[in-house]
Design a protein around this motif. Structure first.
Motif, PDB file in Angstrom:
ATOM      1  N   CYS A  97       0.797  -1.239   0.000  1.00  0.00           N
ATOM      2  CA  CYS A  97       0.000   0.000   0.000  1.00  0.00           C
ATOM      3  C   CYS A  97       0.827   1.284   0.000  1.00  0.00           C
ATOM      4  O   CYS A  97       0.497   2.230  -0.717  1.00  0.00           O
ATOM      5  N   PRO A  98       1.919   1.372   0.772  1.00  0.00           N
ATOM      6  CA  PRO A  98       2.649   2.640   0.788  1.00  0.00           C
ATOM      7  C   PRO A  98       3.238   3.037  -0.565  1.00  0.00           C
ATOM      8  O   PRO A  98       3.391   4.210  -0.850  1.00  0.00           O
ATOM      9  N   VAL A  99       3.600   2.037  -1.389  1.00  0.00           N
ATOM     10  CA  VAL A  99       4.188   2.381  -2.681  1.00  0.00           C
ATOM     11  C   VAL A  99       3.212   2.105  -3.822  1.00  0.00           C
ATOM     12  O   VAL A  99       3.594   2.120  -4.978  1.00  0.00           O
ATOM     13  N   TYR A 117       3.807  11.694  -8.841  1.00  0.00           N
ATOM     14  CA  TYR A 117       2.750  11.025  -8.096  1.00  0.00           C
ATOM     15  C   TYR A 117       2.200  11.860  -6.949  1.00  0.00           C
ATOM     16  O   TYR A 117       2.935  12.489  -6.188  1.00  0.00           O
ATOM     17  N   ARG A 154      -1.227  11.614  -4.071  1.00  0.00           N
ATOM     18  CA  ARG A 154      -2.373  10.846  -3.597  1.00  0.00           C
ATOM     19  C   ARG A 154      -3.663  11.572  -3.927  1.00  0.00           C
ATOM     20  O   ARG A 154      -3.689  12.794  -4.054  1.00  0.00           O
ATOM     21  N   TRP A 212      -6.116  12.291  -2.106  1.00  0.00           N
ATOM     22  CA  TRP A 212      -6.570  13.280  -1.126  1.00  0.00           C
ATOM     23  C   TRP A 212      -5.799  14.598  -1.233  1.00  0.00           C
ATOM     24  O   TRP A 212      -6.220  15.603  -0.684  1.00  0.00           O
ATOM     25  N   ASP A 213      -4.635  14.574  -1.887  1.00  0.00           N
ATOM     26  CA  ASP A 213      -3.830  15.791  -2.004  1.00  0.00           C
ATOM     27  C   ASP A 213      -4.123  16.580  -3.271  1.00  0.00           C
ATOM     28  O   ASP A 213      -3.586  17.658  -3.462  1.00  0.00           O
ATOM     29  N   VAL A 246       9.391   6.111   1.482  1.00  0.00           N
ATOM     30  CA  VAL A 246       8.924   5.687   0.164  1.00  0.00           C
ATOM     31  C   VAL A 246       7.937   6.700  -0.407  1.00  0.00           C
ATOM     32  O   VAL A 246       7.251   6.422  -1.378  1.00  0.00           O
ATOM     33  N   CYS A 288       5.023   7.899   0.633  1.00  0.00           N
ATOM     34  CA  CYS A 288       3.637   7.422   0.550  1.00  0.00           C
ATOM     35  C   CYS A 288       2.640   8.498   0.941  1.00  0.00           C
ATOM     36  O   CYS A 288       1.446   8.312   0.794  1.00  0.00           O
ATOM     37  N   TYR A 289       3.110   9.583   1.476  1.00  0.00           N
ATOM     38  CA  TYR A 289       2.275  10.741   1.855  1.00  0.00           C
ATOM     39  C   TYR A 289       1.417  10.499   3.098  1.00  0.00           C
ATOM     40  O   TYR A 289       0.561  11.307   3.411  1.00  0.00           O
ATOM     41  N   LEU A 290       1.645   9.376   3.801  1.00  0.00           N
ATOM     42  CA  LEU A 290       0.782   9.127   4.957  1.00  0.00           C
ATOM     43  C   LEU A 290       1.095  10.080   6.109  1.00  0.00           C
ATOM     44  O   LEU A 290       0.202  10.511   6.828  1.00  0.00           O
ATOM     45  N   ALA A 293       6.782  12.844  -4.383  1.00  0.00           N
ATOM     46  CA  ALA A 293       7.370  11.539  -4.684  1.00  0.00           C
ATOM     47  C   ALA A 293       8.050  11.559  -6.043  1.00  0.00           C
ATOM     48  O   ALA A 293       7.673  12.287  -6.936  1.00  0.00           O
TER      49      ALA A 293
END
Lengths: 906, 171
Positions: free
Chosen positions: A104-106, A216, A218, A220-221, B52, B54-56, B70
């Motif tokens: 999930c993170p990548v 890239y 996400r 939500w961003d 990595v 991931c933006y979390l 990223a």
């Protein structure tokens, strides 16, 4: 008629004939699912949508059923929240998760992942499986799509979409049991024009957007804005996402009347032109025709423009079919109606005018894509839809299934039961008749194909109309094959309930459009709807055609002294529209050439004053699609530097020229209002779109999600004090994460999200039912008013039969999905897919001319000559050759025209 | 009366207790390893960046003071091109560390973040990235993920079968 059903003790009145899953989704009840998709129906493969069904009110035990396979009937009693059903769903998910990697993170899907949503929804939060996972090698799938097979959960959505829905041939499922592999036979570019939808269709991250990977962000961003695709005349609705001042991606925005859930690859990946190096960032001035342009300050621009505009005896303006209505209107205001030229060639202009007149006729209905999907017989006259309007081709593919759905329906199989319908229907297809000079992808679903030059296609078209209605003028001297073809087409259209004719202006043949209109009118007199869809060349060709304008050849044709002193060209590369000499001469003759554009083109290089303007992403405006539907796009992000919207730039120019009428245009609504007031065709625009002052409970609609991150750090490298967020005076949307929490009107949806649904499957909750219309009506509204006359006047054929001449070929345009459109071909991903210029010929013709397949040949036309690669298509009639058109680097060619070929080596 | 005297006595006894107050800054206090101070980005045991992108962390941050972008290297290994923390906004809540799936972002026992100029509180990646593994010496995310990004081949990670031969029909 409605039926009453009971879900978890609550009674609902619902439409019969649907399945339980789509009914629940329409009611807003969360039922987890994977393989079901609104557009593709159900197959009951993933077993995740299990619910419990009870026989009658006394039944306490019930039994687990798959809700996607359960028809909704009167008295149905089900429970979604039953503990057994819940446990069953969690168990299914747990087994699907056995091989799912720790990615999930990548993973690019993270944050908008259907699988993540389902995990949370079913409550399977922790993995218990502690053994080894199966792994797969990935494939290279081209510049658009990334492949990561480890993440697959075997729902089959990808092959069902790619193969069954779009008719793709090169994506398949291999292997058995938990070794299932979804991919191509070997590495290579996915051939389908709709491969980008795999990104949205895949519930996990097996297929992801490769262009997004380069920058890239996400979900939500992203700061999302509702937009409209500018890469063809269909006007698909899109959501454009921005971060850090760059356009990051395009996702589809649901419009039940236009594109539904999907987009074509040109629309999805063509956005990259917004971010390319080739953009014009600063205004430039050239002091004399021979000097180099220099960057200019706003003051220099102001004085140069004022001098050019106020000192001119005559100012002329050339509009553009790729600019918004409002920008074209502002230009028309600046130069005056008599000096406004439409910015398209005479052929294109005449065809657009003809087409618009026809579509406004009482007897003719211009169908939406959704209506095309419902047709049960379609005649396509001389248009290669796959390349000129891909989403229309997708709609035709769905229409081809209607007969099969009907056959299945007669055996009691509902249309949503996808696999059963296909099994029952087998090869039964609605009659789709393709009349095109060369082979096209849609041929594979066509019941009959007719290959001929455009004039012969038109002649057969006229004959079809005459066979349907005696009043239509017939054609003399048709061959036996042509007559039987015409008879066959006429019968197919007459027998159908919803027959439809699709044609376009790409062939450059007015006769063909007339023939299509005759057929539609004849069908109208035969008691049908008279549905006729005409495909236009560019995103706002129709809108521009509805304005008063003349082809720019009229301007170029004027004597040198009366042409104009100052010429203003709006977002238009004239070199794509006429011979180089004609444009060179025109630009040379004008003392001042002011060009407004966003990309460097041949025309901008010749400008005396070059003004940077925003692309669709940095401006707002209205586009009219080929159906006659006006749709608004909004600014995705504030432009950098001196770039402003075209209409604003033109407003400034009006003030420089001493015309202060525009001084009151403070925001976009004012210019839109002025346009509706002064152009009757656009009178409806006023009041139909939510204005800039539209608010929900006193709040604007937020572009950003509530999870939007980095607000206090993203600009901190410049100043630690956060700047005020930019204000958007032109729309009811805010560049902010603060705004109304209520669902906005359908045309202003910025993001699909509903509690529990972060993936794009949240879309279903914005619809009145899956695959239906948006709640509150689909975005956009039709501008075409049917004229009040009931009088039907058939067109008469003009051109005679096509007769091949020895040594000469009629060169017809073969438009390419990737390459023929100006803007999208600037992006690197699309550029990778652009073919090298080619010509298509019959094998016998090629032998006669002494040229061989795959070799470069010399093509000589009346005014130009070029080198192209030869492709053999045995279906193309003798004496006709198709030439790839509009590719980067190719000169303007006025097609069709006759040309000669010879081997380059000789 | 007695209780007053007893209180006085106890207070007097404190004069002989070990001092809690230290002479900061000459003397540094002991802070436990899990103290939440300055934020760093750590490296994995192989010496590569752990982050990595991931933006979390950015999503978890309640004051939105983390911003990153990223990018990928030639093997497809994802890492942050830029990583910025605005410490003038940071509230040291540690939610970023909790959200981090790779142990990359860690809060360390350093609270000495005073600056005369507020702009200096903006830390870029070069200020954040350290050379060590921080609190978690063992973990390497890319060895456990399913992706092949130049760290391990497909099927060579922890708990992975070798890649499937899709042409096999064996069960």
């Amino acid at each position: 008629m409605m039926v009453k059903i009971q879900i978890d003790g609550t009674y609902y009145d619902v439409k019969p004939g649907k399945n339980l899953l789509e009914t629940c989704l329409a009611l807003g009840i969360d039922v987890p699912h994977f393989c079901y998709h609104g557009a593709m129906g159900s197959v009951g493969a993933c077993r995740l949508c299990a619910v419990k069904k009870f026989r009658d009110p006394c039944d306490q035990k019930g039994r687990i059923i798959m809700s996607c396979m359960e028809p909704v009937n009167e008295g149905l009693i089900v429970s979604v929240n039953d503990p057994d059903a819940k446990m069953f769903r969690a168990a299914i998910l747990e087994s699907l998760m056995i091989n799912h990697p720790h990615d999930c993170p990548v993973c690019d899907e993270g944050g908008e992942c259907h699988l993540q949503d389902m995990l949370v929804m079913t409550g399977h939060n922790y993995r218990r499986f502690d053994f080894k996972k199966r792994t797969h090698f990935n494939q290279y799938l081209g510049p658009f799509i990334s492949h990561e097979m480890n993440r697959c959960i075997q729902c089959y959505r990808c092959v069902r979409f790619y193969d069954d829905y779009t008719g793709g041939k090169d994506l398949a499922v291999f292997g058995s049991h938990d070794h299932l592999y979804f991919g191509r036979g070997e590495d290579g570019i996915l051939e389908s024009e709709f491969s980008g939808n795999l990104v949205e269709v895949c519930p996990t991250g097996v297929f992801t957007d490769k262009t997004l990977k380069e920058h890239y962000t996400r979900k939500w961003d992203l700061s999302n804005t509702p937009s409209v695709c500018v890469h063809c005349s269909i006007g698909c609705n899109t959501i454009a996402g921005e971060r850090y001042g760059k356009l990051r991606r395009i996702m589809s925005r649901y419009n039940g009347a236009v594109n539904g859930y999907f987009l074509c690859d040109r629309g999805r990946f063509g956005y990259q032109f917004v971010n390319v190096e080739n953009r014009i960032g600063e205004a430039q001035i050239r002091t004399s025709k021979n000097s180099n342009p220099v960057e200019a300050t706003p003051d220099m621009i102001a004085s140069a423009c004022a001098e050019a505009l106020s000192g001119s005896k005559k100012i002329a303006g050339i509009g553009s079919p790729r600019a918004s209505l409002e920008a074209n209107f502002a230009l028309q205001k600046l130069v005056g109606k008599e000096n406004f030229f439409a910015g398209v060639s005479r052929t294109e202009h005449t065809l657009a005018k003809t087409a618009i007149d026809i579509l406004q006729h009482e007897a003719i209905h211009s169908p939406s894509l959704k209506e095309i999907e419902k047709a049960d017989a379609i005649l396509i006259l001389g248009e290669d839809l796959t390349n000129t309007a891909p989403m229309a081709a997708l709609a035709v593919r769905q229409a081809a299934r209607n007969k099969g759905i009907e056959v299945a329906g007669n055996s009691g199989i509902p249309p949503w039961n996808d696999y059963a319908v296909r099994l029952k229907a087998q090869d039964v297809k609605s009659p789709i008749i393709m009349a095109n000079p060369f082979s096209a992808k849609l041929d594979e679903i066509a019941e009959k194909t007719y290959r001929a030059a455009y004039s012969d296609i038109a002649r057969v078209g006229f004959a079809v109309a005459a066979l349907i209605n005696d009043g239509a003028p017939g054609v003399k001297g048709l061959s036996k094959e042509q007559l039987s073809m015409a008879q066959h087409i006429a019968n197919a259209l007459k027998e159908a309930k919803n027959p439809m004719v699709i044609t376009g202006t790409h062939g450059g043949s007015e006769d063909m459009v007339h023939a299509a209109a005759n057929i539609a009118m004849a069908l109208f007199l035969h008691g049908k709807e008279g549905a006729l869809s005409i495909v236009f060349p560019e995103c706002n060709s129709m809108g521009l055609g509805m304005m008063d304008g003349k082809p720019f050849e009229d301007l170029a044709g004027l004597p040198a002294d009366s042409t104009c002193d100052t010429l203003v060209i709006l977002e238009n590369d004239l070199y794509r529209r006429a011979d180089q000499s004609l444009i060179d001469d025109l630009l040379e003759r004008c003392k001042n050439v002011i060009v407004l554009d966003h990309l460097i083109t041949g025309t901008t290089l010749k400008s005396d004053i070059l003004l940077p303007v925003g692309t669709f992403a940095e401006s707002e405006g209205t586009l009219v699609n080929n159906e006659g539907r006006a749709q608004r796009f909004y600014r995705v992000f504030p432009a950098e530097g001196t770039v402003i919207e075209s209409w604003r730039q033109l407003k400034e120019l009006m003030i420089f020229s001493g015309n202060h009428e525009s001084a009151s245009w403070e925001n976009f609504d004012h210019v839109a209002q002025a346009m509706s007031d002064s152009i009757p065709a656009f009178a409806k625009i006023k009041g139909h779109m939510p204005g800039a002052d539209f608010r929900i409970l006193n709040e604007k609609i937020k572009r950003q999600t509530m999870r939007f991150s980095g607000r206090t750090a993203m600009n901190a490298q410049f100043s630690v004090s956060e700047p005020k967020s930019p204000v958007d005076p032109d729309s009811p949307l805010a560049f902010s994460m603060e705004g109304a929490n209520e669902t906005p009107p359908s045309s202003l949806v910025t993001n699909y999200w509903t509690p529990g649904w972060n993936s794009n499957n949240a879309m279903n909750f914005y619809l009145d039912e899956p695959n239906g219309s948006m709640k509150g009506g689909d975005p956009g509204f039709r501008l075409l008013e049917t004229a009040a006359t009931k009088h039907i006047l058939f067109f008469a054929p003009v051109t005679g039969a096509f007769t091949p001449e020895a040594g000469e070929w009629e060169i017809v345009p073969a438009y390419q999905i990737f390459g023929s459109e100006e803007l999208s071909s600037q992006g690197p991903a699309v550029a990778e897919r652009i073919p090298e210029p080619f010509i298509i010929m019959n094998r016998r013709d090629a032998e006669e001319a002494g040229v061989k397949e795959h070799e470069m040949i010399d093509l000589t036309l009346t005014r130009s000559s070029l080198q192209v690669k030869l492709k053999i298509d045995d279906n193309i009639p003798a004496g006709v050759a198709g030439l790839s058109t509009g590719l980067p680097g190719m000169p303007f060619l006025k097609l069709p025209e006759s040309g000669r070929v010879k081997n380059s080596k000789k | 009366m007695f209780s007053i005297l007893r209180s006085l006595w106890y207070t007097f006894l404190h004069a002989f207790h070990k001092r809690e107050t230290i002479l900061y800054p000459e003397e540094k206090p002991y802070l436990p390893p899990r103290y939440r101070g300055r934020i760093i980005l750590s490296r994995d045991p192989d010496g590569e960046e752990r982050c990595v992108a991931c933006y979390l962390c950015a999503a978890a941050c309640p004051v939105d003071c983390i911003s990153l972008q990223a990018t990928e290297d030639k093997d497809g290994r994802r890492y942050p091109e830029t990583f910025r923390i605005n410490f003038s906004r940071c509230i040291f809540c540690g939610l970023c560390e909790e959200a981090c799936p790779t142990y990359a972002i860690q809060l360390i026992p350093d609270f000495e973040l005073s600056e005369y100029n507020r702009q200096n509180m903006v830390y870029e990646k070069e200020h954040l990235l350290i050379s060590g593994t921080g609190k978690y010496p063992e973990y390497n995310f890319y060895r456990n993920a399913g992706v092949d990004m130049g760290v391990k081949g497909k099927g060579e990670g922890g708990n992975e079968h070798p890649p499937v031969d899709i042409k096999s029909i064996m069960p």
